[in-house]
Design an enzyme around this catalytic site. Structure first.
Site, PDB file in Angstrom:
ATOM      1  N   GLU A 187     -14.728  -8.547  -6.939  1.00 54.21           N
ATOM      2  CA  GLU A 187     -13.961  -7.565  -7.713  1.00 54.21           C
ATOM      3  C   GLU A 187     -13.873  -8.035  -9.401  1.00 54.21           C
ATOM      4  O   GLU A 187     -13.603  -7.283 -10.251  1.00 54.21           O
ATOM      5  CB  GLU A 187     -12.381  -7.793  -7.281  1.00 54.21           C
ATOM      6  CG  GLU A 187     -12.274  -7.240  -5.950  1.00 54.21           C
ATOM      7  CD  GLU A 187     -12.356  -8.076  -4.737  1.00 54.21           C
ATOM      8  OE1 GLU A 187     -12.737  -9.454  -4.945  1.00 54.21           O
ATOM      9  OE2 GLU A 187     -12.372  -7.643  -3.633  1.00 54.21           O
ATOM     10  N   ASP A 208      -1.515  -5.684   8.384  1.00 51.80           N
ATOM     11  CA  ASP A 208      -2.320  -6.512   7.754  1.00 51.80           C
ATOM     12  C   ASP A 208      -1.373  -7.810   7.231  1.00 51.80           C
ATOM     13  O   ASP A 208      -2.157  -8.890   7.211  1.00 51.80           O
ATOM     14  CB  ASP A 208      -3.170  -6.183   6.669  1.00 51.80           C
ATOM     15  CG  ASP A 208      -4.537  -5.200   6.911  1.00 51.80           C
ATOM     16  OD1 ASP A 208      -4.804  -5.526   8.398  1.00 51.80           O
ATOM     17  OD2 ASP A 208      -5.123  -4.526   6.336  1.00 51.80           O
ATOM     18  N   ARG A 211      -3.511   7.625  -0.317  1.00 53.03           N
ATOM     19  CA  ARG A 211      -5.009   7.318  -0.461  1.00 53.03           C
ATOM     20  C   ARG A 211      -6.117   8.494  -0.371  1.00 53.03           C
ATOM     21  O   ARG A 211      -6.965   8.785  -0.974  1.00 53.03           O
ATOM     22  CB  ARG A 211      -5.519   6.053   0.356  1.00 53.03           C
ATOM     23  CG  ARG A 211      -5.384   6.417   1.741  1.00 53.03           C
ATOM     24  CD  ARG A 211      -6.094   5.197   2.365  1.00 53.03           C
ATOM     25  NE  ARG A 211      -5.907   5.311   4.032  1.00 53.03           N
ATOM     26  CZ  ARG A 211      -6.486   4.654   5.029  1.00 53.03           C
ATOM     27  NH1 ARG A 211      -7.347   3.637   4.719  1.00 53.03           N
ATOM     28  NH2 ARG A 211      -6.170   4.790   5.817  1.00 53.03           N
ATOM     29  N   PHE A 251      -6.155  -7.117  -4.527  1.00 51.93           N
ATOM     30  CA  PHE A 251      -7.631  -7.549  -5.305  1.00 51.93           C
ATOM     31  C   PHE A 251      -7.769  -7.027  -6.638  1.00 51.93           C
ATOM     32  O   PHE A 251      -8.614  -7.233  -7.456  1.00 51.93           O
ATOM     33  CB  PHE A 251      -8.571  -7.316  -4.243  1.00 51.93           C
ATOM     34  CG  PHE A 251      -8.547  -7.667  -2.908  1.00 51.93           C
ATOM     35  CD1 PHE A 251      -7.775  -8.883  -2.542  1.00 51.93           C
ATOM     36  CD2 PHE A 251      -8.593  -6.966  -1.877  1.00 51.93           C
ATOM     37  CE1 PHE A 251      -7.390  -9.183  -1.207  1.00 51.93           C
ATOM     38  CE2 PHE A 251      -8.425  -7.270  -0.472  1.00 51.93           C
ATOM     39  CZ  PHE A 251      -7.600  -8.487  -0.256  1.00 51.93           C
ATOM     40  N   ARG A 271      -1.666   3.220   2.232  1.00 53.09           N
ATOM     41  CA  ARG A 271      -2.242   3.813   3.453  1.00 53.09           C
ATOM     42  C   ARG A 271      -1.410   4.531   4.468  1.00 53.09           C
ATOM     43  O   ARG A 271      -1.880   5.348   5.341  1.00 53.09           O
ATOM     44  CB  ARG A 271      -2.508   2.264   3.901  1.00 53.09           C
ATOM     45  CG  ARG A 271      -3.101   2.312   5.139  1.00 53.09           C
ATOM     46  CD  ARG A 271      -3.869   0.996   5.957  1.00 53.09           C
ATOM     47  NE  ARG A 271      -4.627   1.048   7.119  1.00 53.09           N
ATOM     48  CZ  ARG A 271      -3.864   0.712   8.066  1.00 53.09           C
ATOM     49  NH1 ARG A 271      -2.559   0.455   8.228  1.00 53.09           N
ATOM     50  NH2 ARG A 271      -4.483   0.606   9.178  1.00 53.09           N
TER      51      ARG A 271
END
Lengths: 320, 283
Positions: free
Chosen positions: A64, A123, A16, A89, A173
């Site tokens: 979004e 997550d 990222r 998303f 990530r």
């Protein structure tokens, strides 16, 4: 005993950040580049661009669907919008918006999707999308790119700004080895043969290209010479390079941080079946959701690391 | 473009309604009700209000742009585009047929002049219009962006994401019109999903709201759009609540959802056309 790796690293970084730095550079090169983000500017590393070009950056809030429509509208007005959010998303949540307003309408929108795959980590499965490549590659007009490290992601980001048409760019990530050259040229749709081999081919994409590089060294210790091909562009797929390699090696492994259904392996299998049948083993997630854990733990548990590529390679070799 | 008189514009409305009915009748599919109700709006916009160029450029720089978010009104839009010179009127006969540029719902894929984005899946057009309005702002292009939505379409959540956004950014080069006919495909909106107080809703979202109570009276529609235009550039997006009657202009079609998505048969077409003067020549 340390492995004799054909590609190595001195530094690790998240892909990222490669996107964020590439985005800033693309913005400096072309005043038509604009950014949109749905309340994840920090996570997407879009902050430097926002700071330097505040009039060309749009915080959309947690909305979004609207963001995709805005991007399509900006694109038809001559802008080159980079719309960023988490991969989950950026695809599943807004599939219809992408389908109608971007892909079918052939708008020059760059959908920038971070935190893709299991390596998002803690997550958990709500955010670990493993279906995005499949959804995006099914859309006519859509180009789908999944680079492997910081440098390649940065180069890909700059390249898609110069390409006219809708693009899905997937990154992530985890802090990951930087094993490809800085300032590399990124050619959309052109597979990169990283390591020459003769016994089998490993076709890898995204974070698993690194695992493939490690697997190649492990196989070599056992006298097996694997070719490693970096498939950074899932669509259009470089079928020519894929077939040329497998004609030489006779069997292959696909490796991706994605569901087997609809992923890179599926695309390669299609090419094999149509043009050059050859044994193919898949490394990917087999019809399941992920869960919380560290990236390394998850890649191990779901069978996506170098050891699993080695196992798959041996299976493929036996089927030759 | 030289502005036309009210009676001249009325004639175009009548022709647009004939076009719509003949188009949906010819393929026995499509949506006649809402475009009949929006004839005055389409004509007021394209023949009186928009600064536009039928010599079509996708990016629309320096032009006022219109987006049809409720894409099922395609027959009405195609008619007004053809009648304003975007493409030959004769092409209207290809509506919804194989190999046509006039797709069932508007699309850019076949490069029909006048269309800048596909629509049909509802709720997306407002977002697109806002994006284009912001692109104009970046380019310091002072022209306006218009969008039409259905009232039933407001049941889509994306509309309210867009509403919140436009007010937050003070997008004030945008005029959104809601075709407030109170009908949707399954029945009256009040029964299907009550929109309650739309004016208050949009105002609460931070929009400047005007009401055009006589949406099938051409002078009122023009006056409403003039008023809307006068309110642009003041830091708020503009919402024009256009009260229309679905099926207006044909006595047996008016005011009911029954003609939302059903074409007339031969006999019904003849009856309907008998109520609408052929003014500019049928295609």
């Amino acid at each position: 005993m340390s492995l004799d790796l054909k590609f190595n690293y001195t530094e690790k970084k998240d892909t990222r950040s490669g996107f964020g730095d590439g985005f800033l550079e693309a913005g400096r090169k072309n005043p038509n580049v604009v950014g949109l983000c749905a309340d994840l500017i920090g996570s997407l590393k879009m902050g430097d661009f926002q700071k330097e070009f505040p009039d060309r950056f749009f915080q959309t809030g947690i909305a979004e669907a609207n963001m995709i429509g805005l991007a399509a509208g900006m694109a038809l007005g001559g802008k080159i919008p980079f719309a960023g959010t988490f991969a989950n998303f950026a695809t599943g949540r807004v599939y219809d918006q992408i389908r109608q307003s971007v892909a079918y309408s052939d708008k020059n929108v760059k959908i920038c999707a971070s935190h893709a795959g299991l390596t998002l980590g803690e997550d958990g499965a709500t955010h670990q999308i493993l279906e995005d490549l499949g959804m995006m590659k099914m859309l006519p007009h859509m180009t789908v790119i999944n680079p492997c490290d910081y440098n390649q992601t940065k180069a890909a980001t700059i390249a898609i700004a110069e390409y006219e048409g809708p693009v899905y760019l997937r990154f992530g990530r985890p802090i990951w080895p930087i094993f490809t050259p800085a300032n590399q040229k990124f050619e959309i749709g052109k597979a990169w043969k990283m390591i020459d081999g003769k016994d089998l081919t490993i076709f890898a994409t995204g974070h698993l290209v690194w695992e493939a590089v490690v697997a190649e060294a492990m196989l070599r210790e056992e006298g097996i010479h694997a070719e490693v091909i970096n498939i950074h562009t899932i669509k259009p797929l470089d079928t020519e390079a894929i077939l040329e390699s497998v004609k030489k090696t006779g069997c292959a492994v696909s490796a991706e941080e994605h569901q087997l259904n609809g992923g890179l392996g599926d695309s390669i299998a299609q090419a094999f079946i149509r043009y050059n049948p050859a044994p193919l083993e898949y490394v990917g997630v087999n019809d399941s959701f992920g869960e919380s854990g560290t990236p390394t733990q998850l890649l191990e548990k779901y069978g996506l690391n170098a050891e699993n590529i080695v196992k798959a390679a041996k299976k493929a070799l036996k089927r030759k | 473009m030289k502005k036309q008189s009210l009676p001249e514009l009325q004639k175009i409305c009548s022709q647009l309604r004939r076009d719509v009915l003949r188009m949906v009748h010819a393929v026995q599919s499509g949506h006649p009700g809402a475009p009949l109700g929006c004839a005055e709006f389409f004509v007021a916009l394209y023949f009186d209000q928009l600064h536009h160029n039928p010599d079509f450029q996708m990016n629309g720089k320096g032009e006022d742009l219109f987006f049809l978010s409720n894409g099922h009104l395609s027959a009405g839009w195609y008619s007004v585009l053809a009648r304003s010179g975007y493409f030959p009127v004769a092409e209207l006969k290809t509506f919804r047929k194989l190999n046509s540029r006039l797709q069932g719902h508007p699309a850019t894929h076949e490069h029909l002049p006048g269309i800048r984005i596909a629509s049909g899946s509802l709720g997306q057009g407002l977002s697109v219009a806002i994006g284009t309005a912001q692109a104009k702002e970046i380019d310091q292009d002072n022209s306006l962006v218009y969008v039409l939505m259905g009232d039933g379409e407001l049941q889509e959540g994306q509309v309210w994401e867009a509403a919140m956004y436009a007010a937050h950014f003070g997008v004030d080069n945008l005029i959104a019109t809601v075709d407030y006919n109170g009908q949707q495909i399954d029945g009256p909106t009040i029964k299907v999903m009550d929109l309650k107080n739309l004016k208050a809703k949009w105002e609460a979202f931070g929009w400047e709201v005007i009401e055009t109570k006589e949406g099938n009276d051409l002078a009122s529609v023009i006056a409403g759009l003039e008023k809307a235009k006068s309110l642009t550039g003041k830091g708020k997006p503009i919402l024009n609540l256009l009260y229309t009657e679905m099926g207006y202009g044909v006595d047996f079609m008016v005011g009911t959802h029954k003609w939302h998505g059903s074409p007339p048969n031969d006999e019904q077409l003849a009856l309907a056309l008998g109520q609408l003067e052929e003014t500019l020549g049928d295609y």
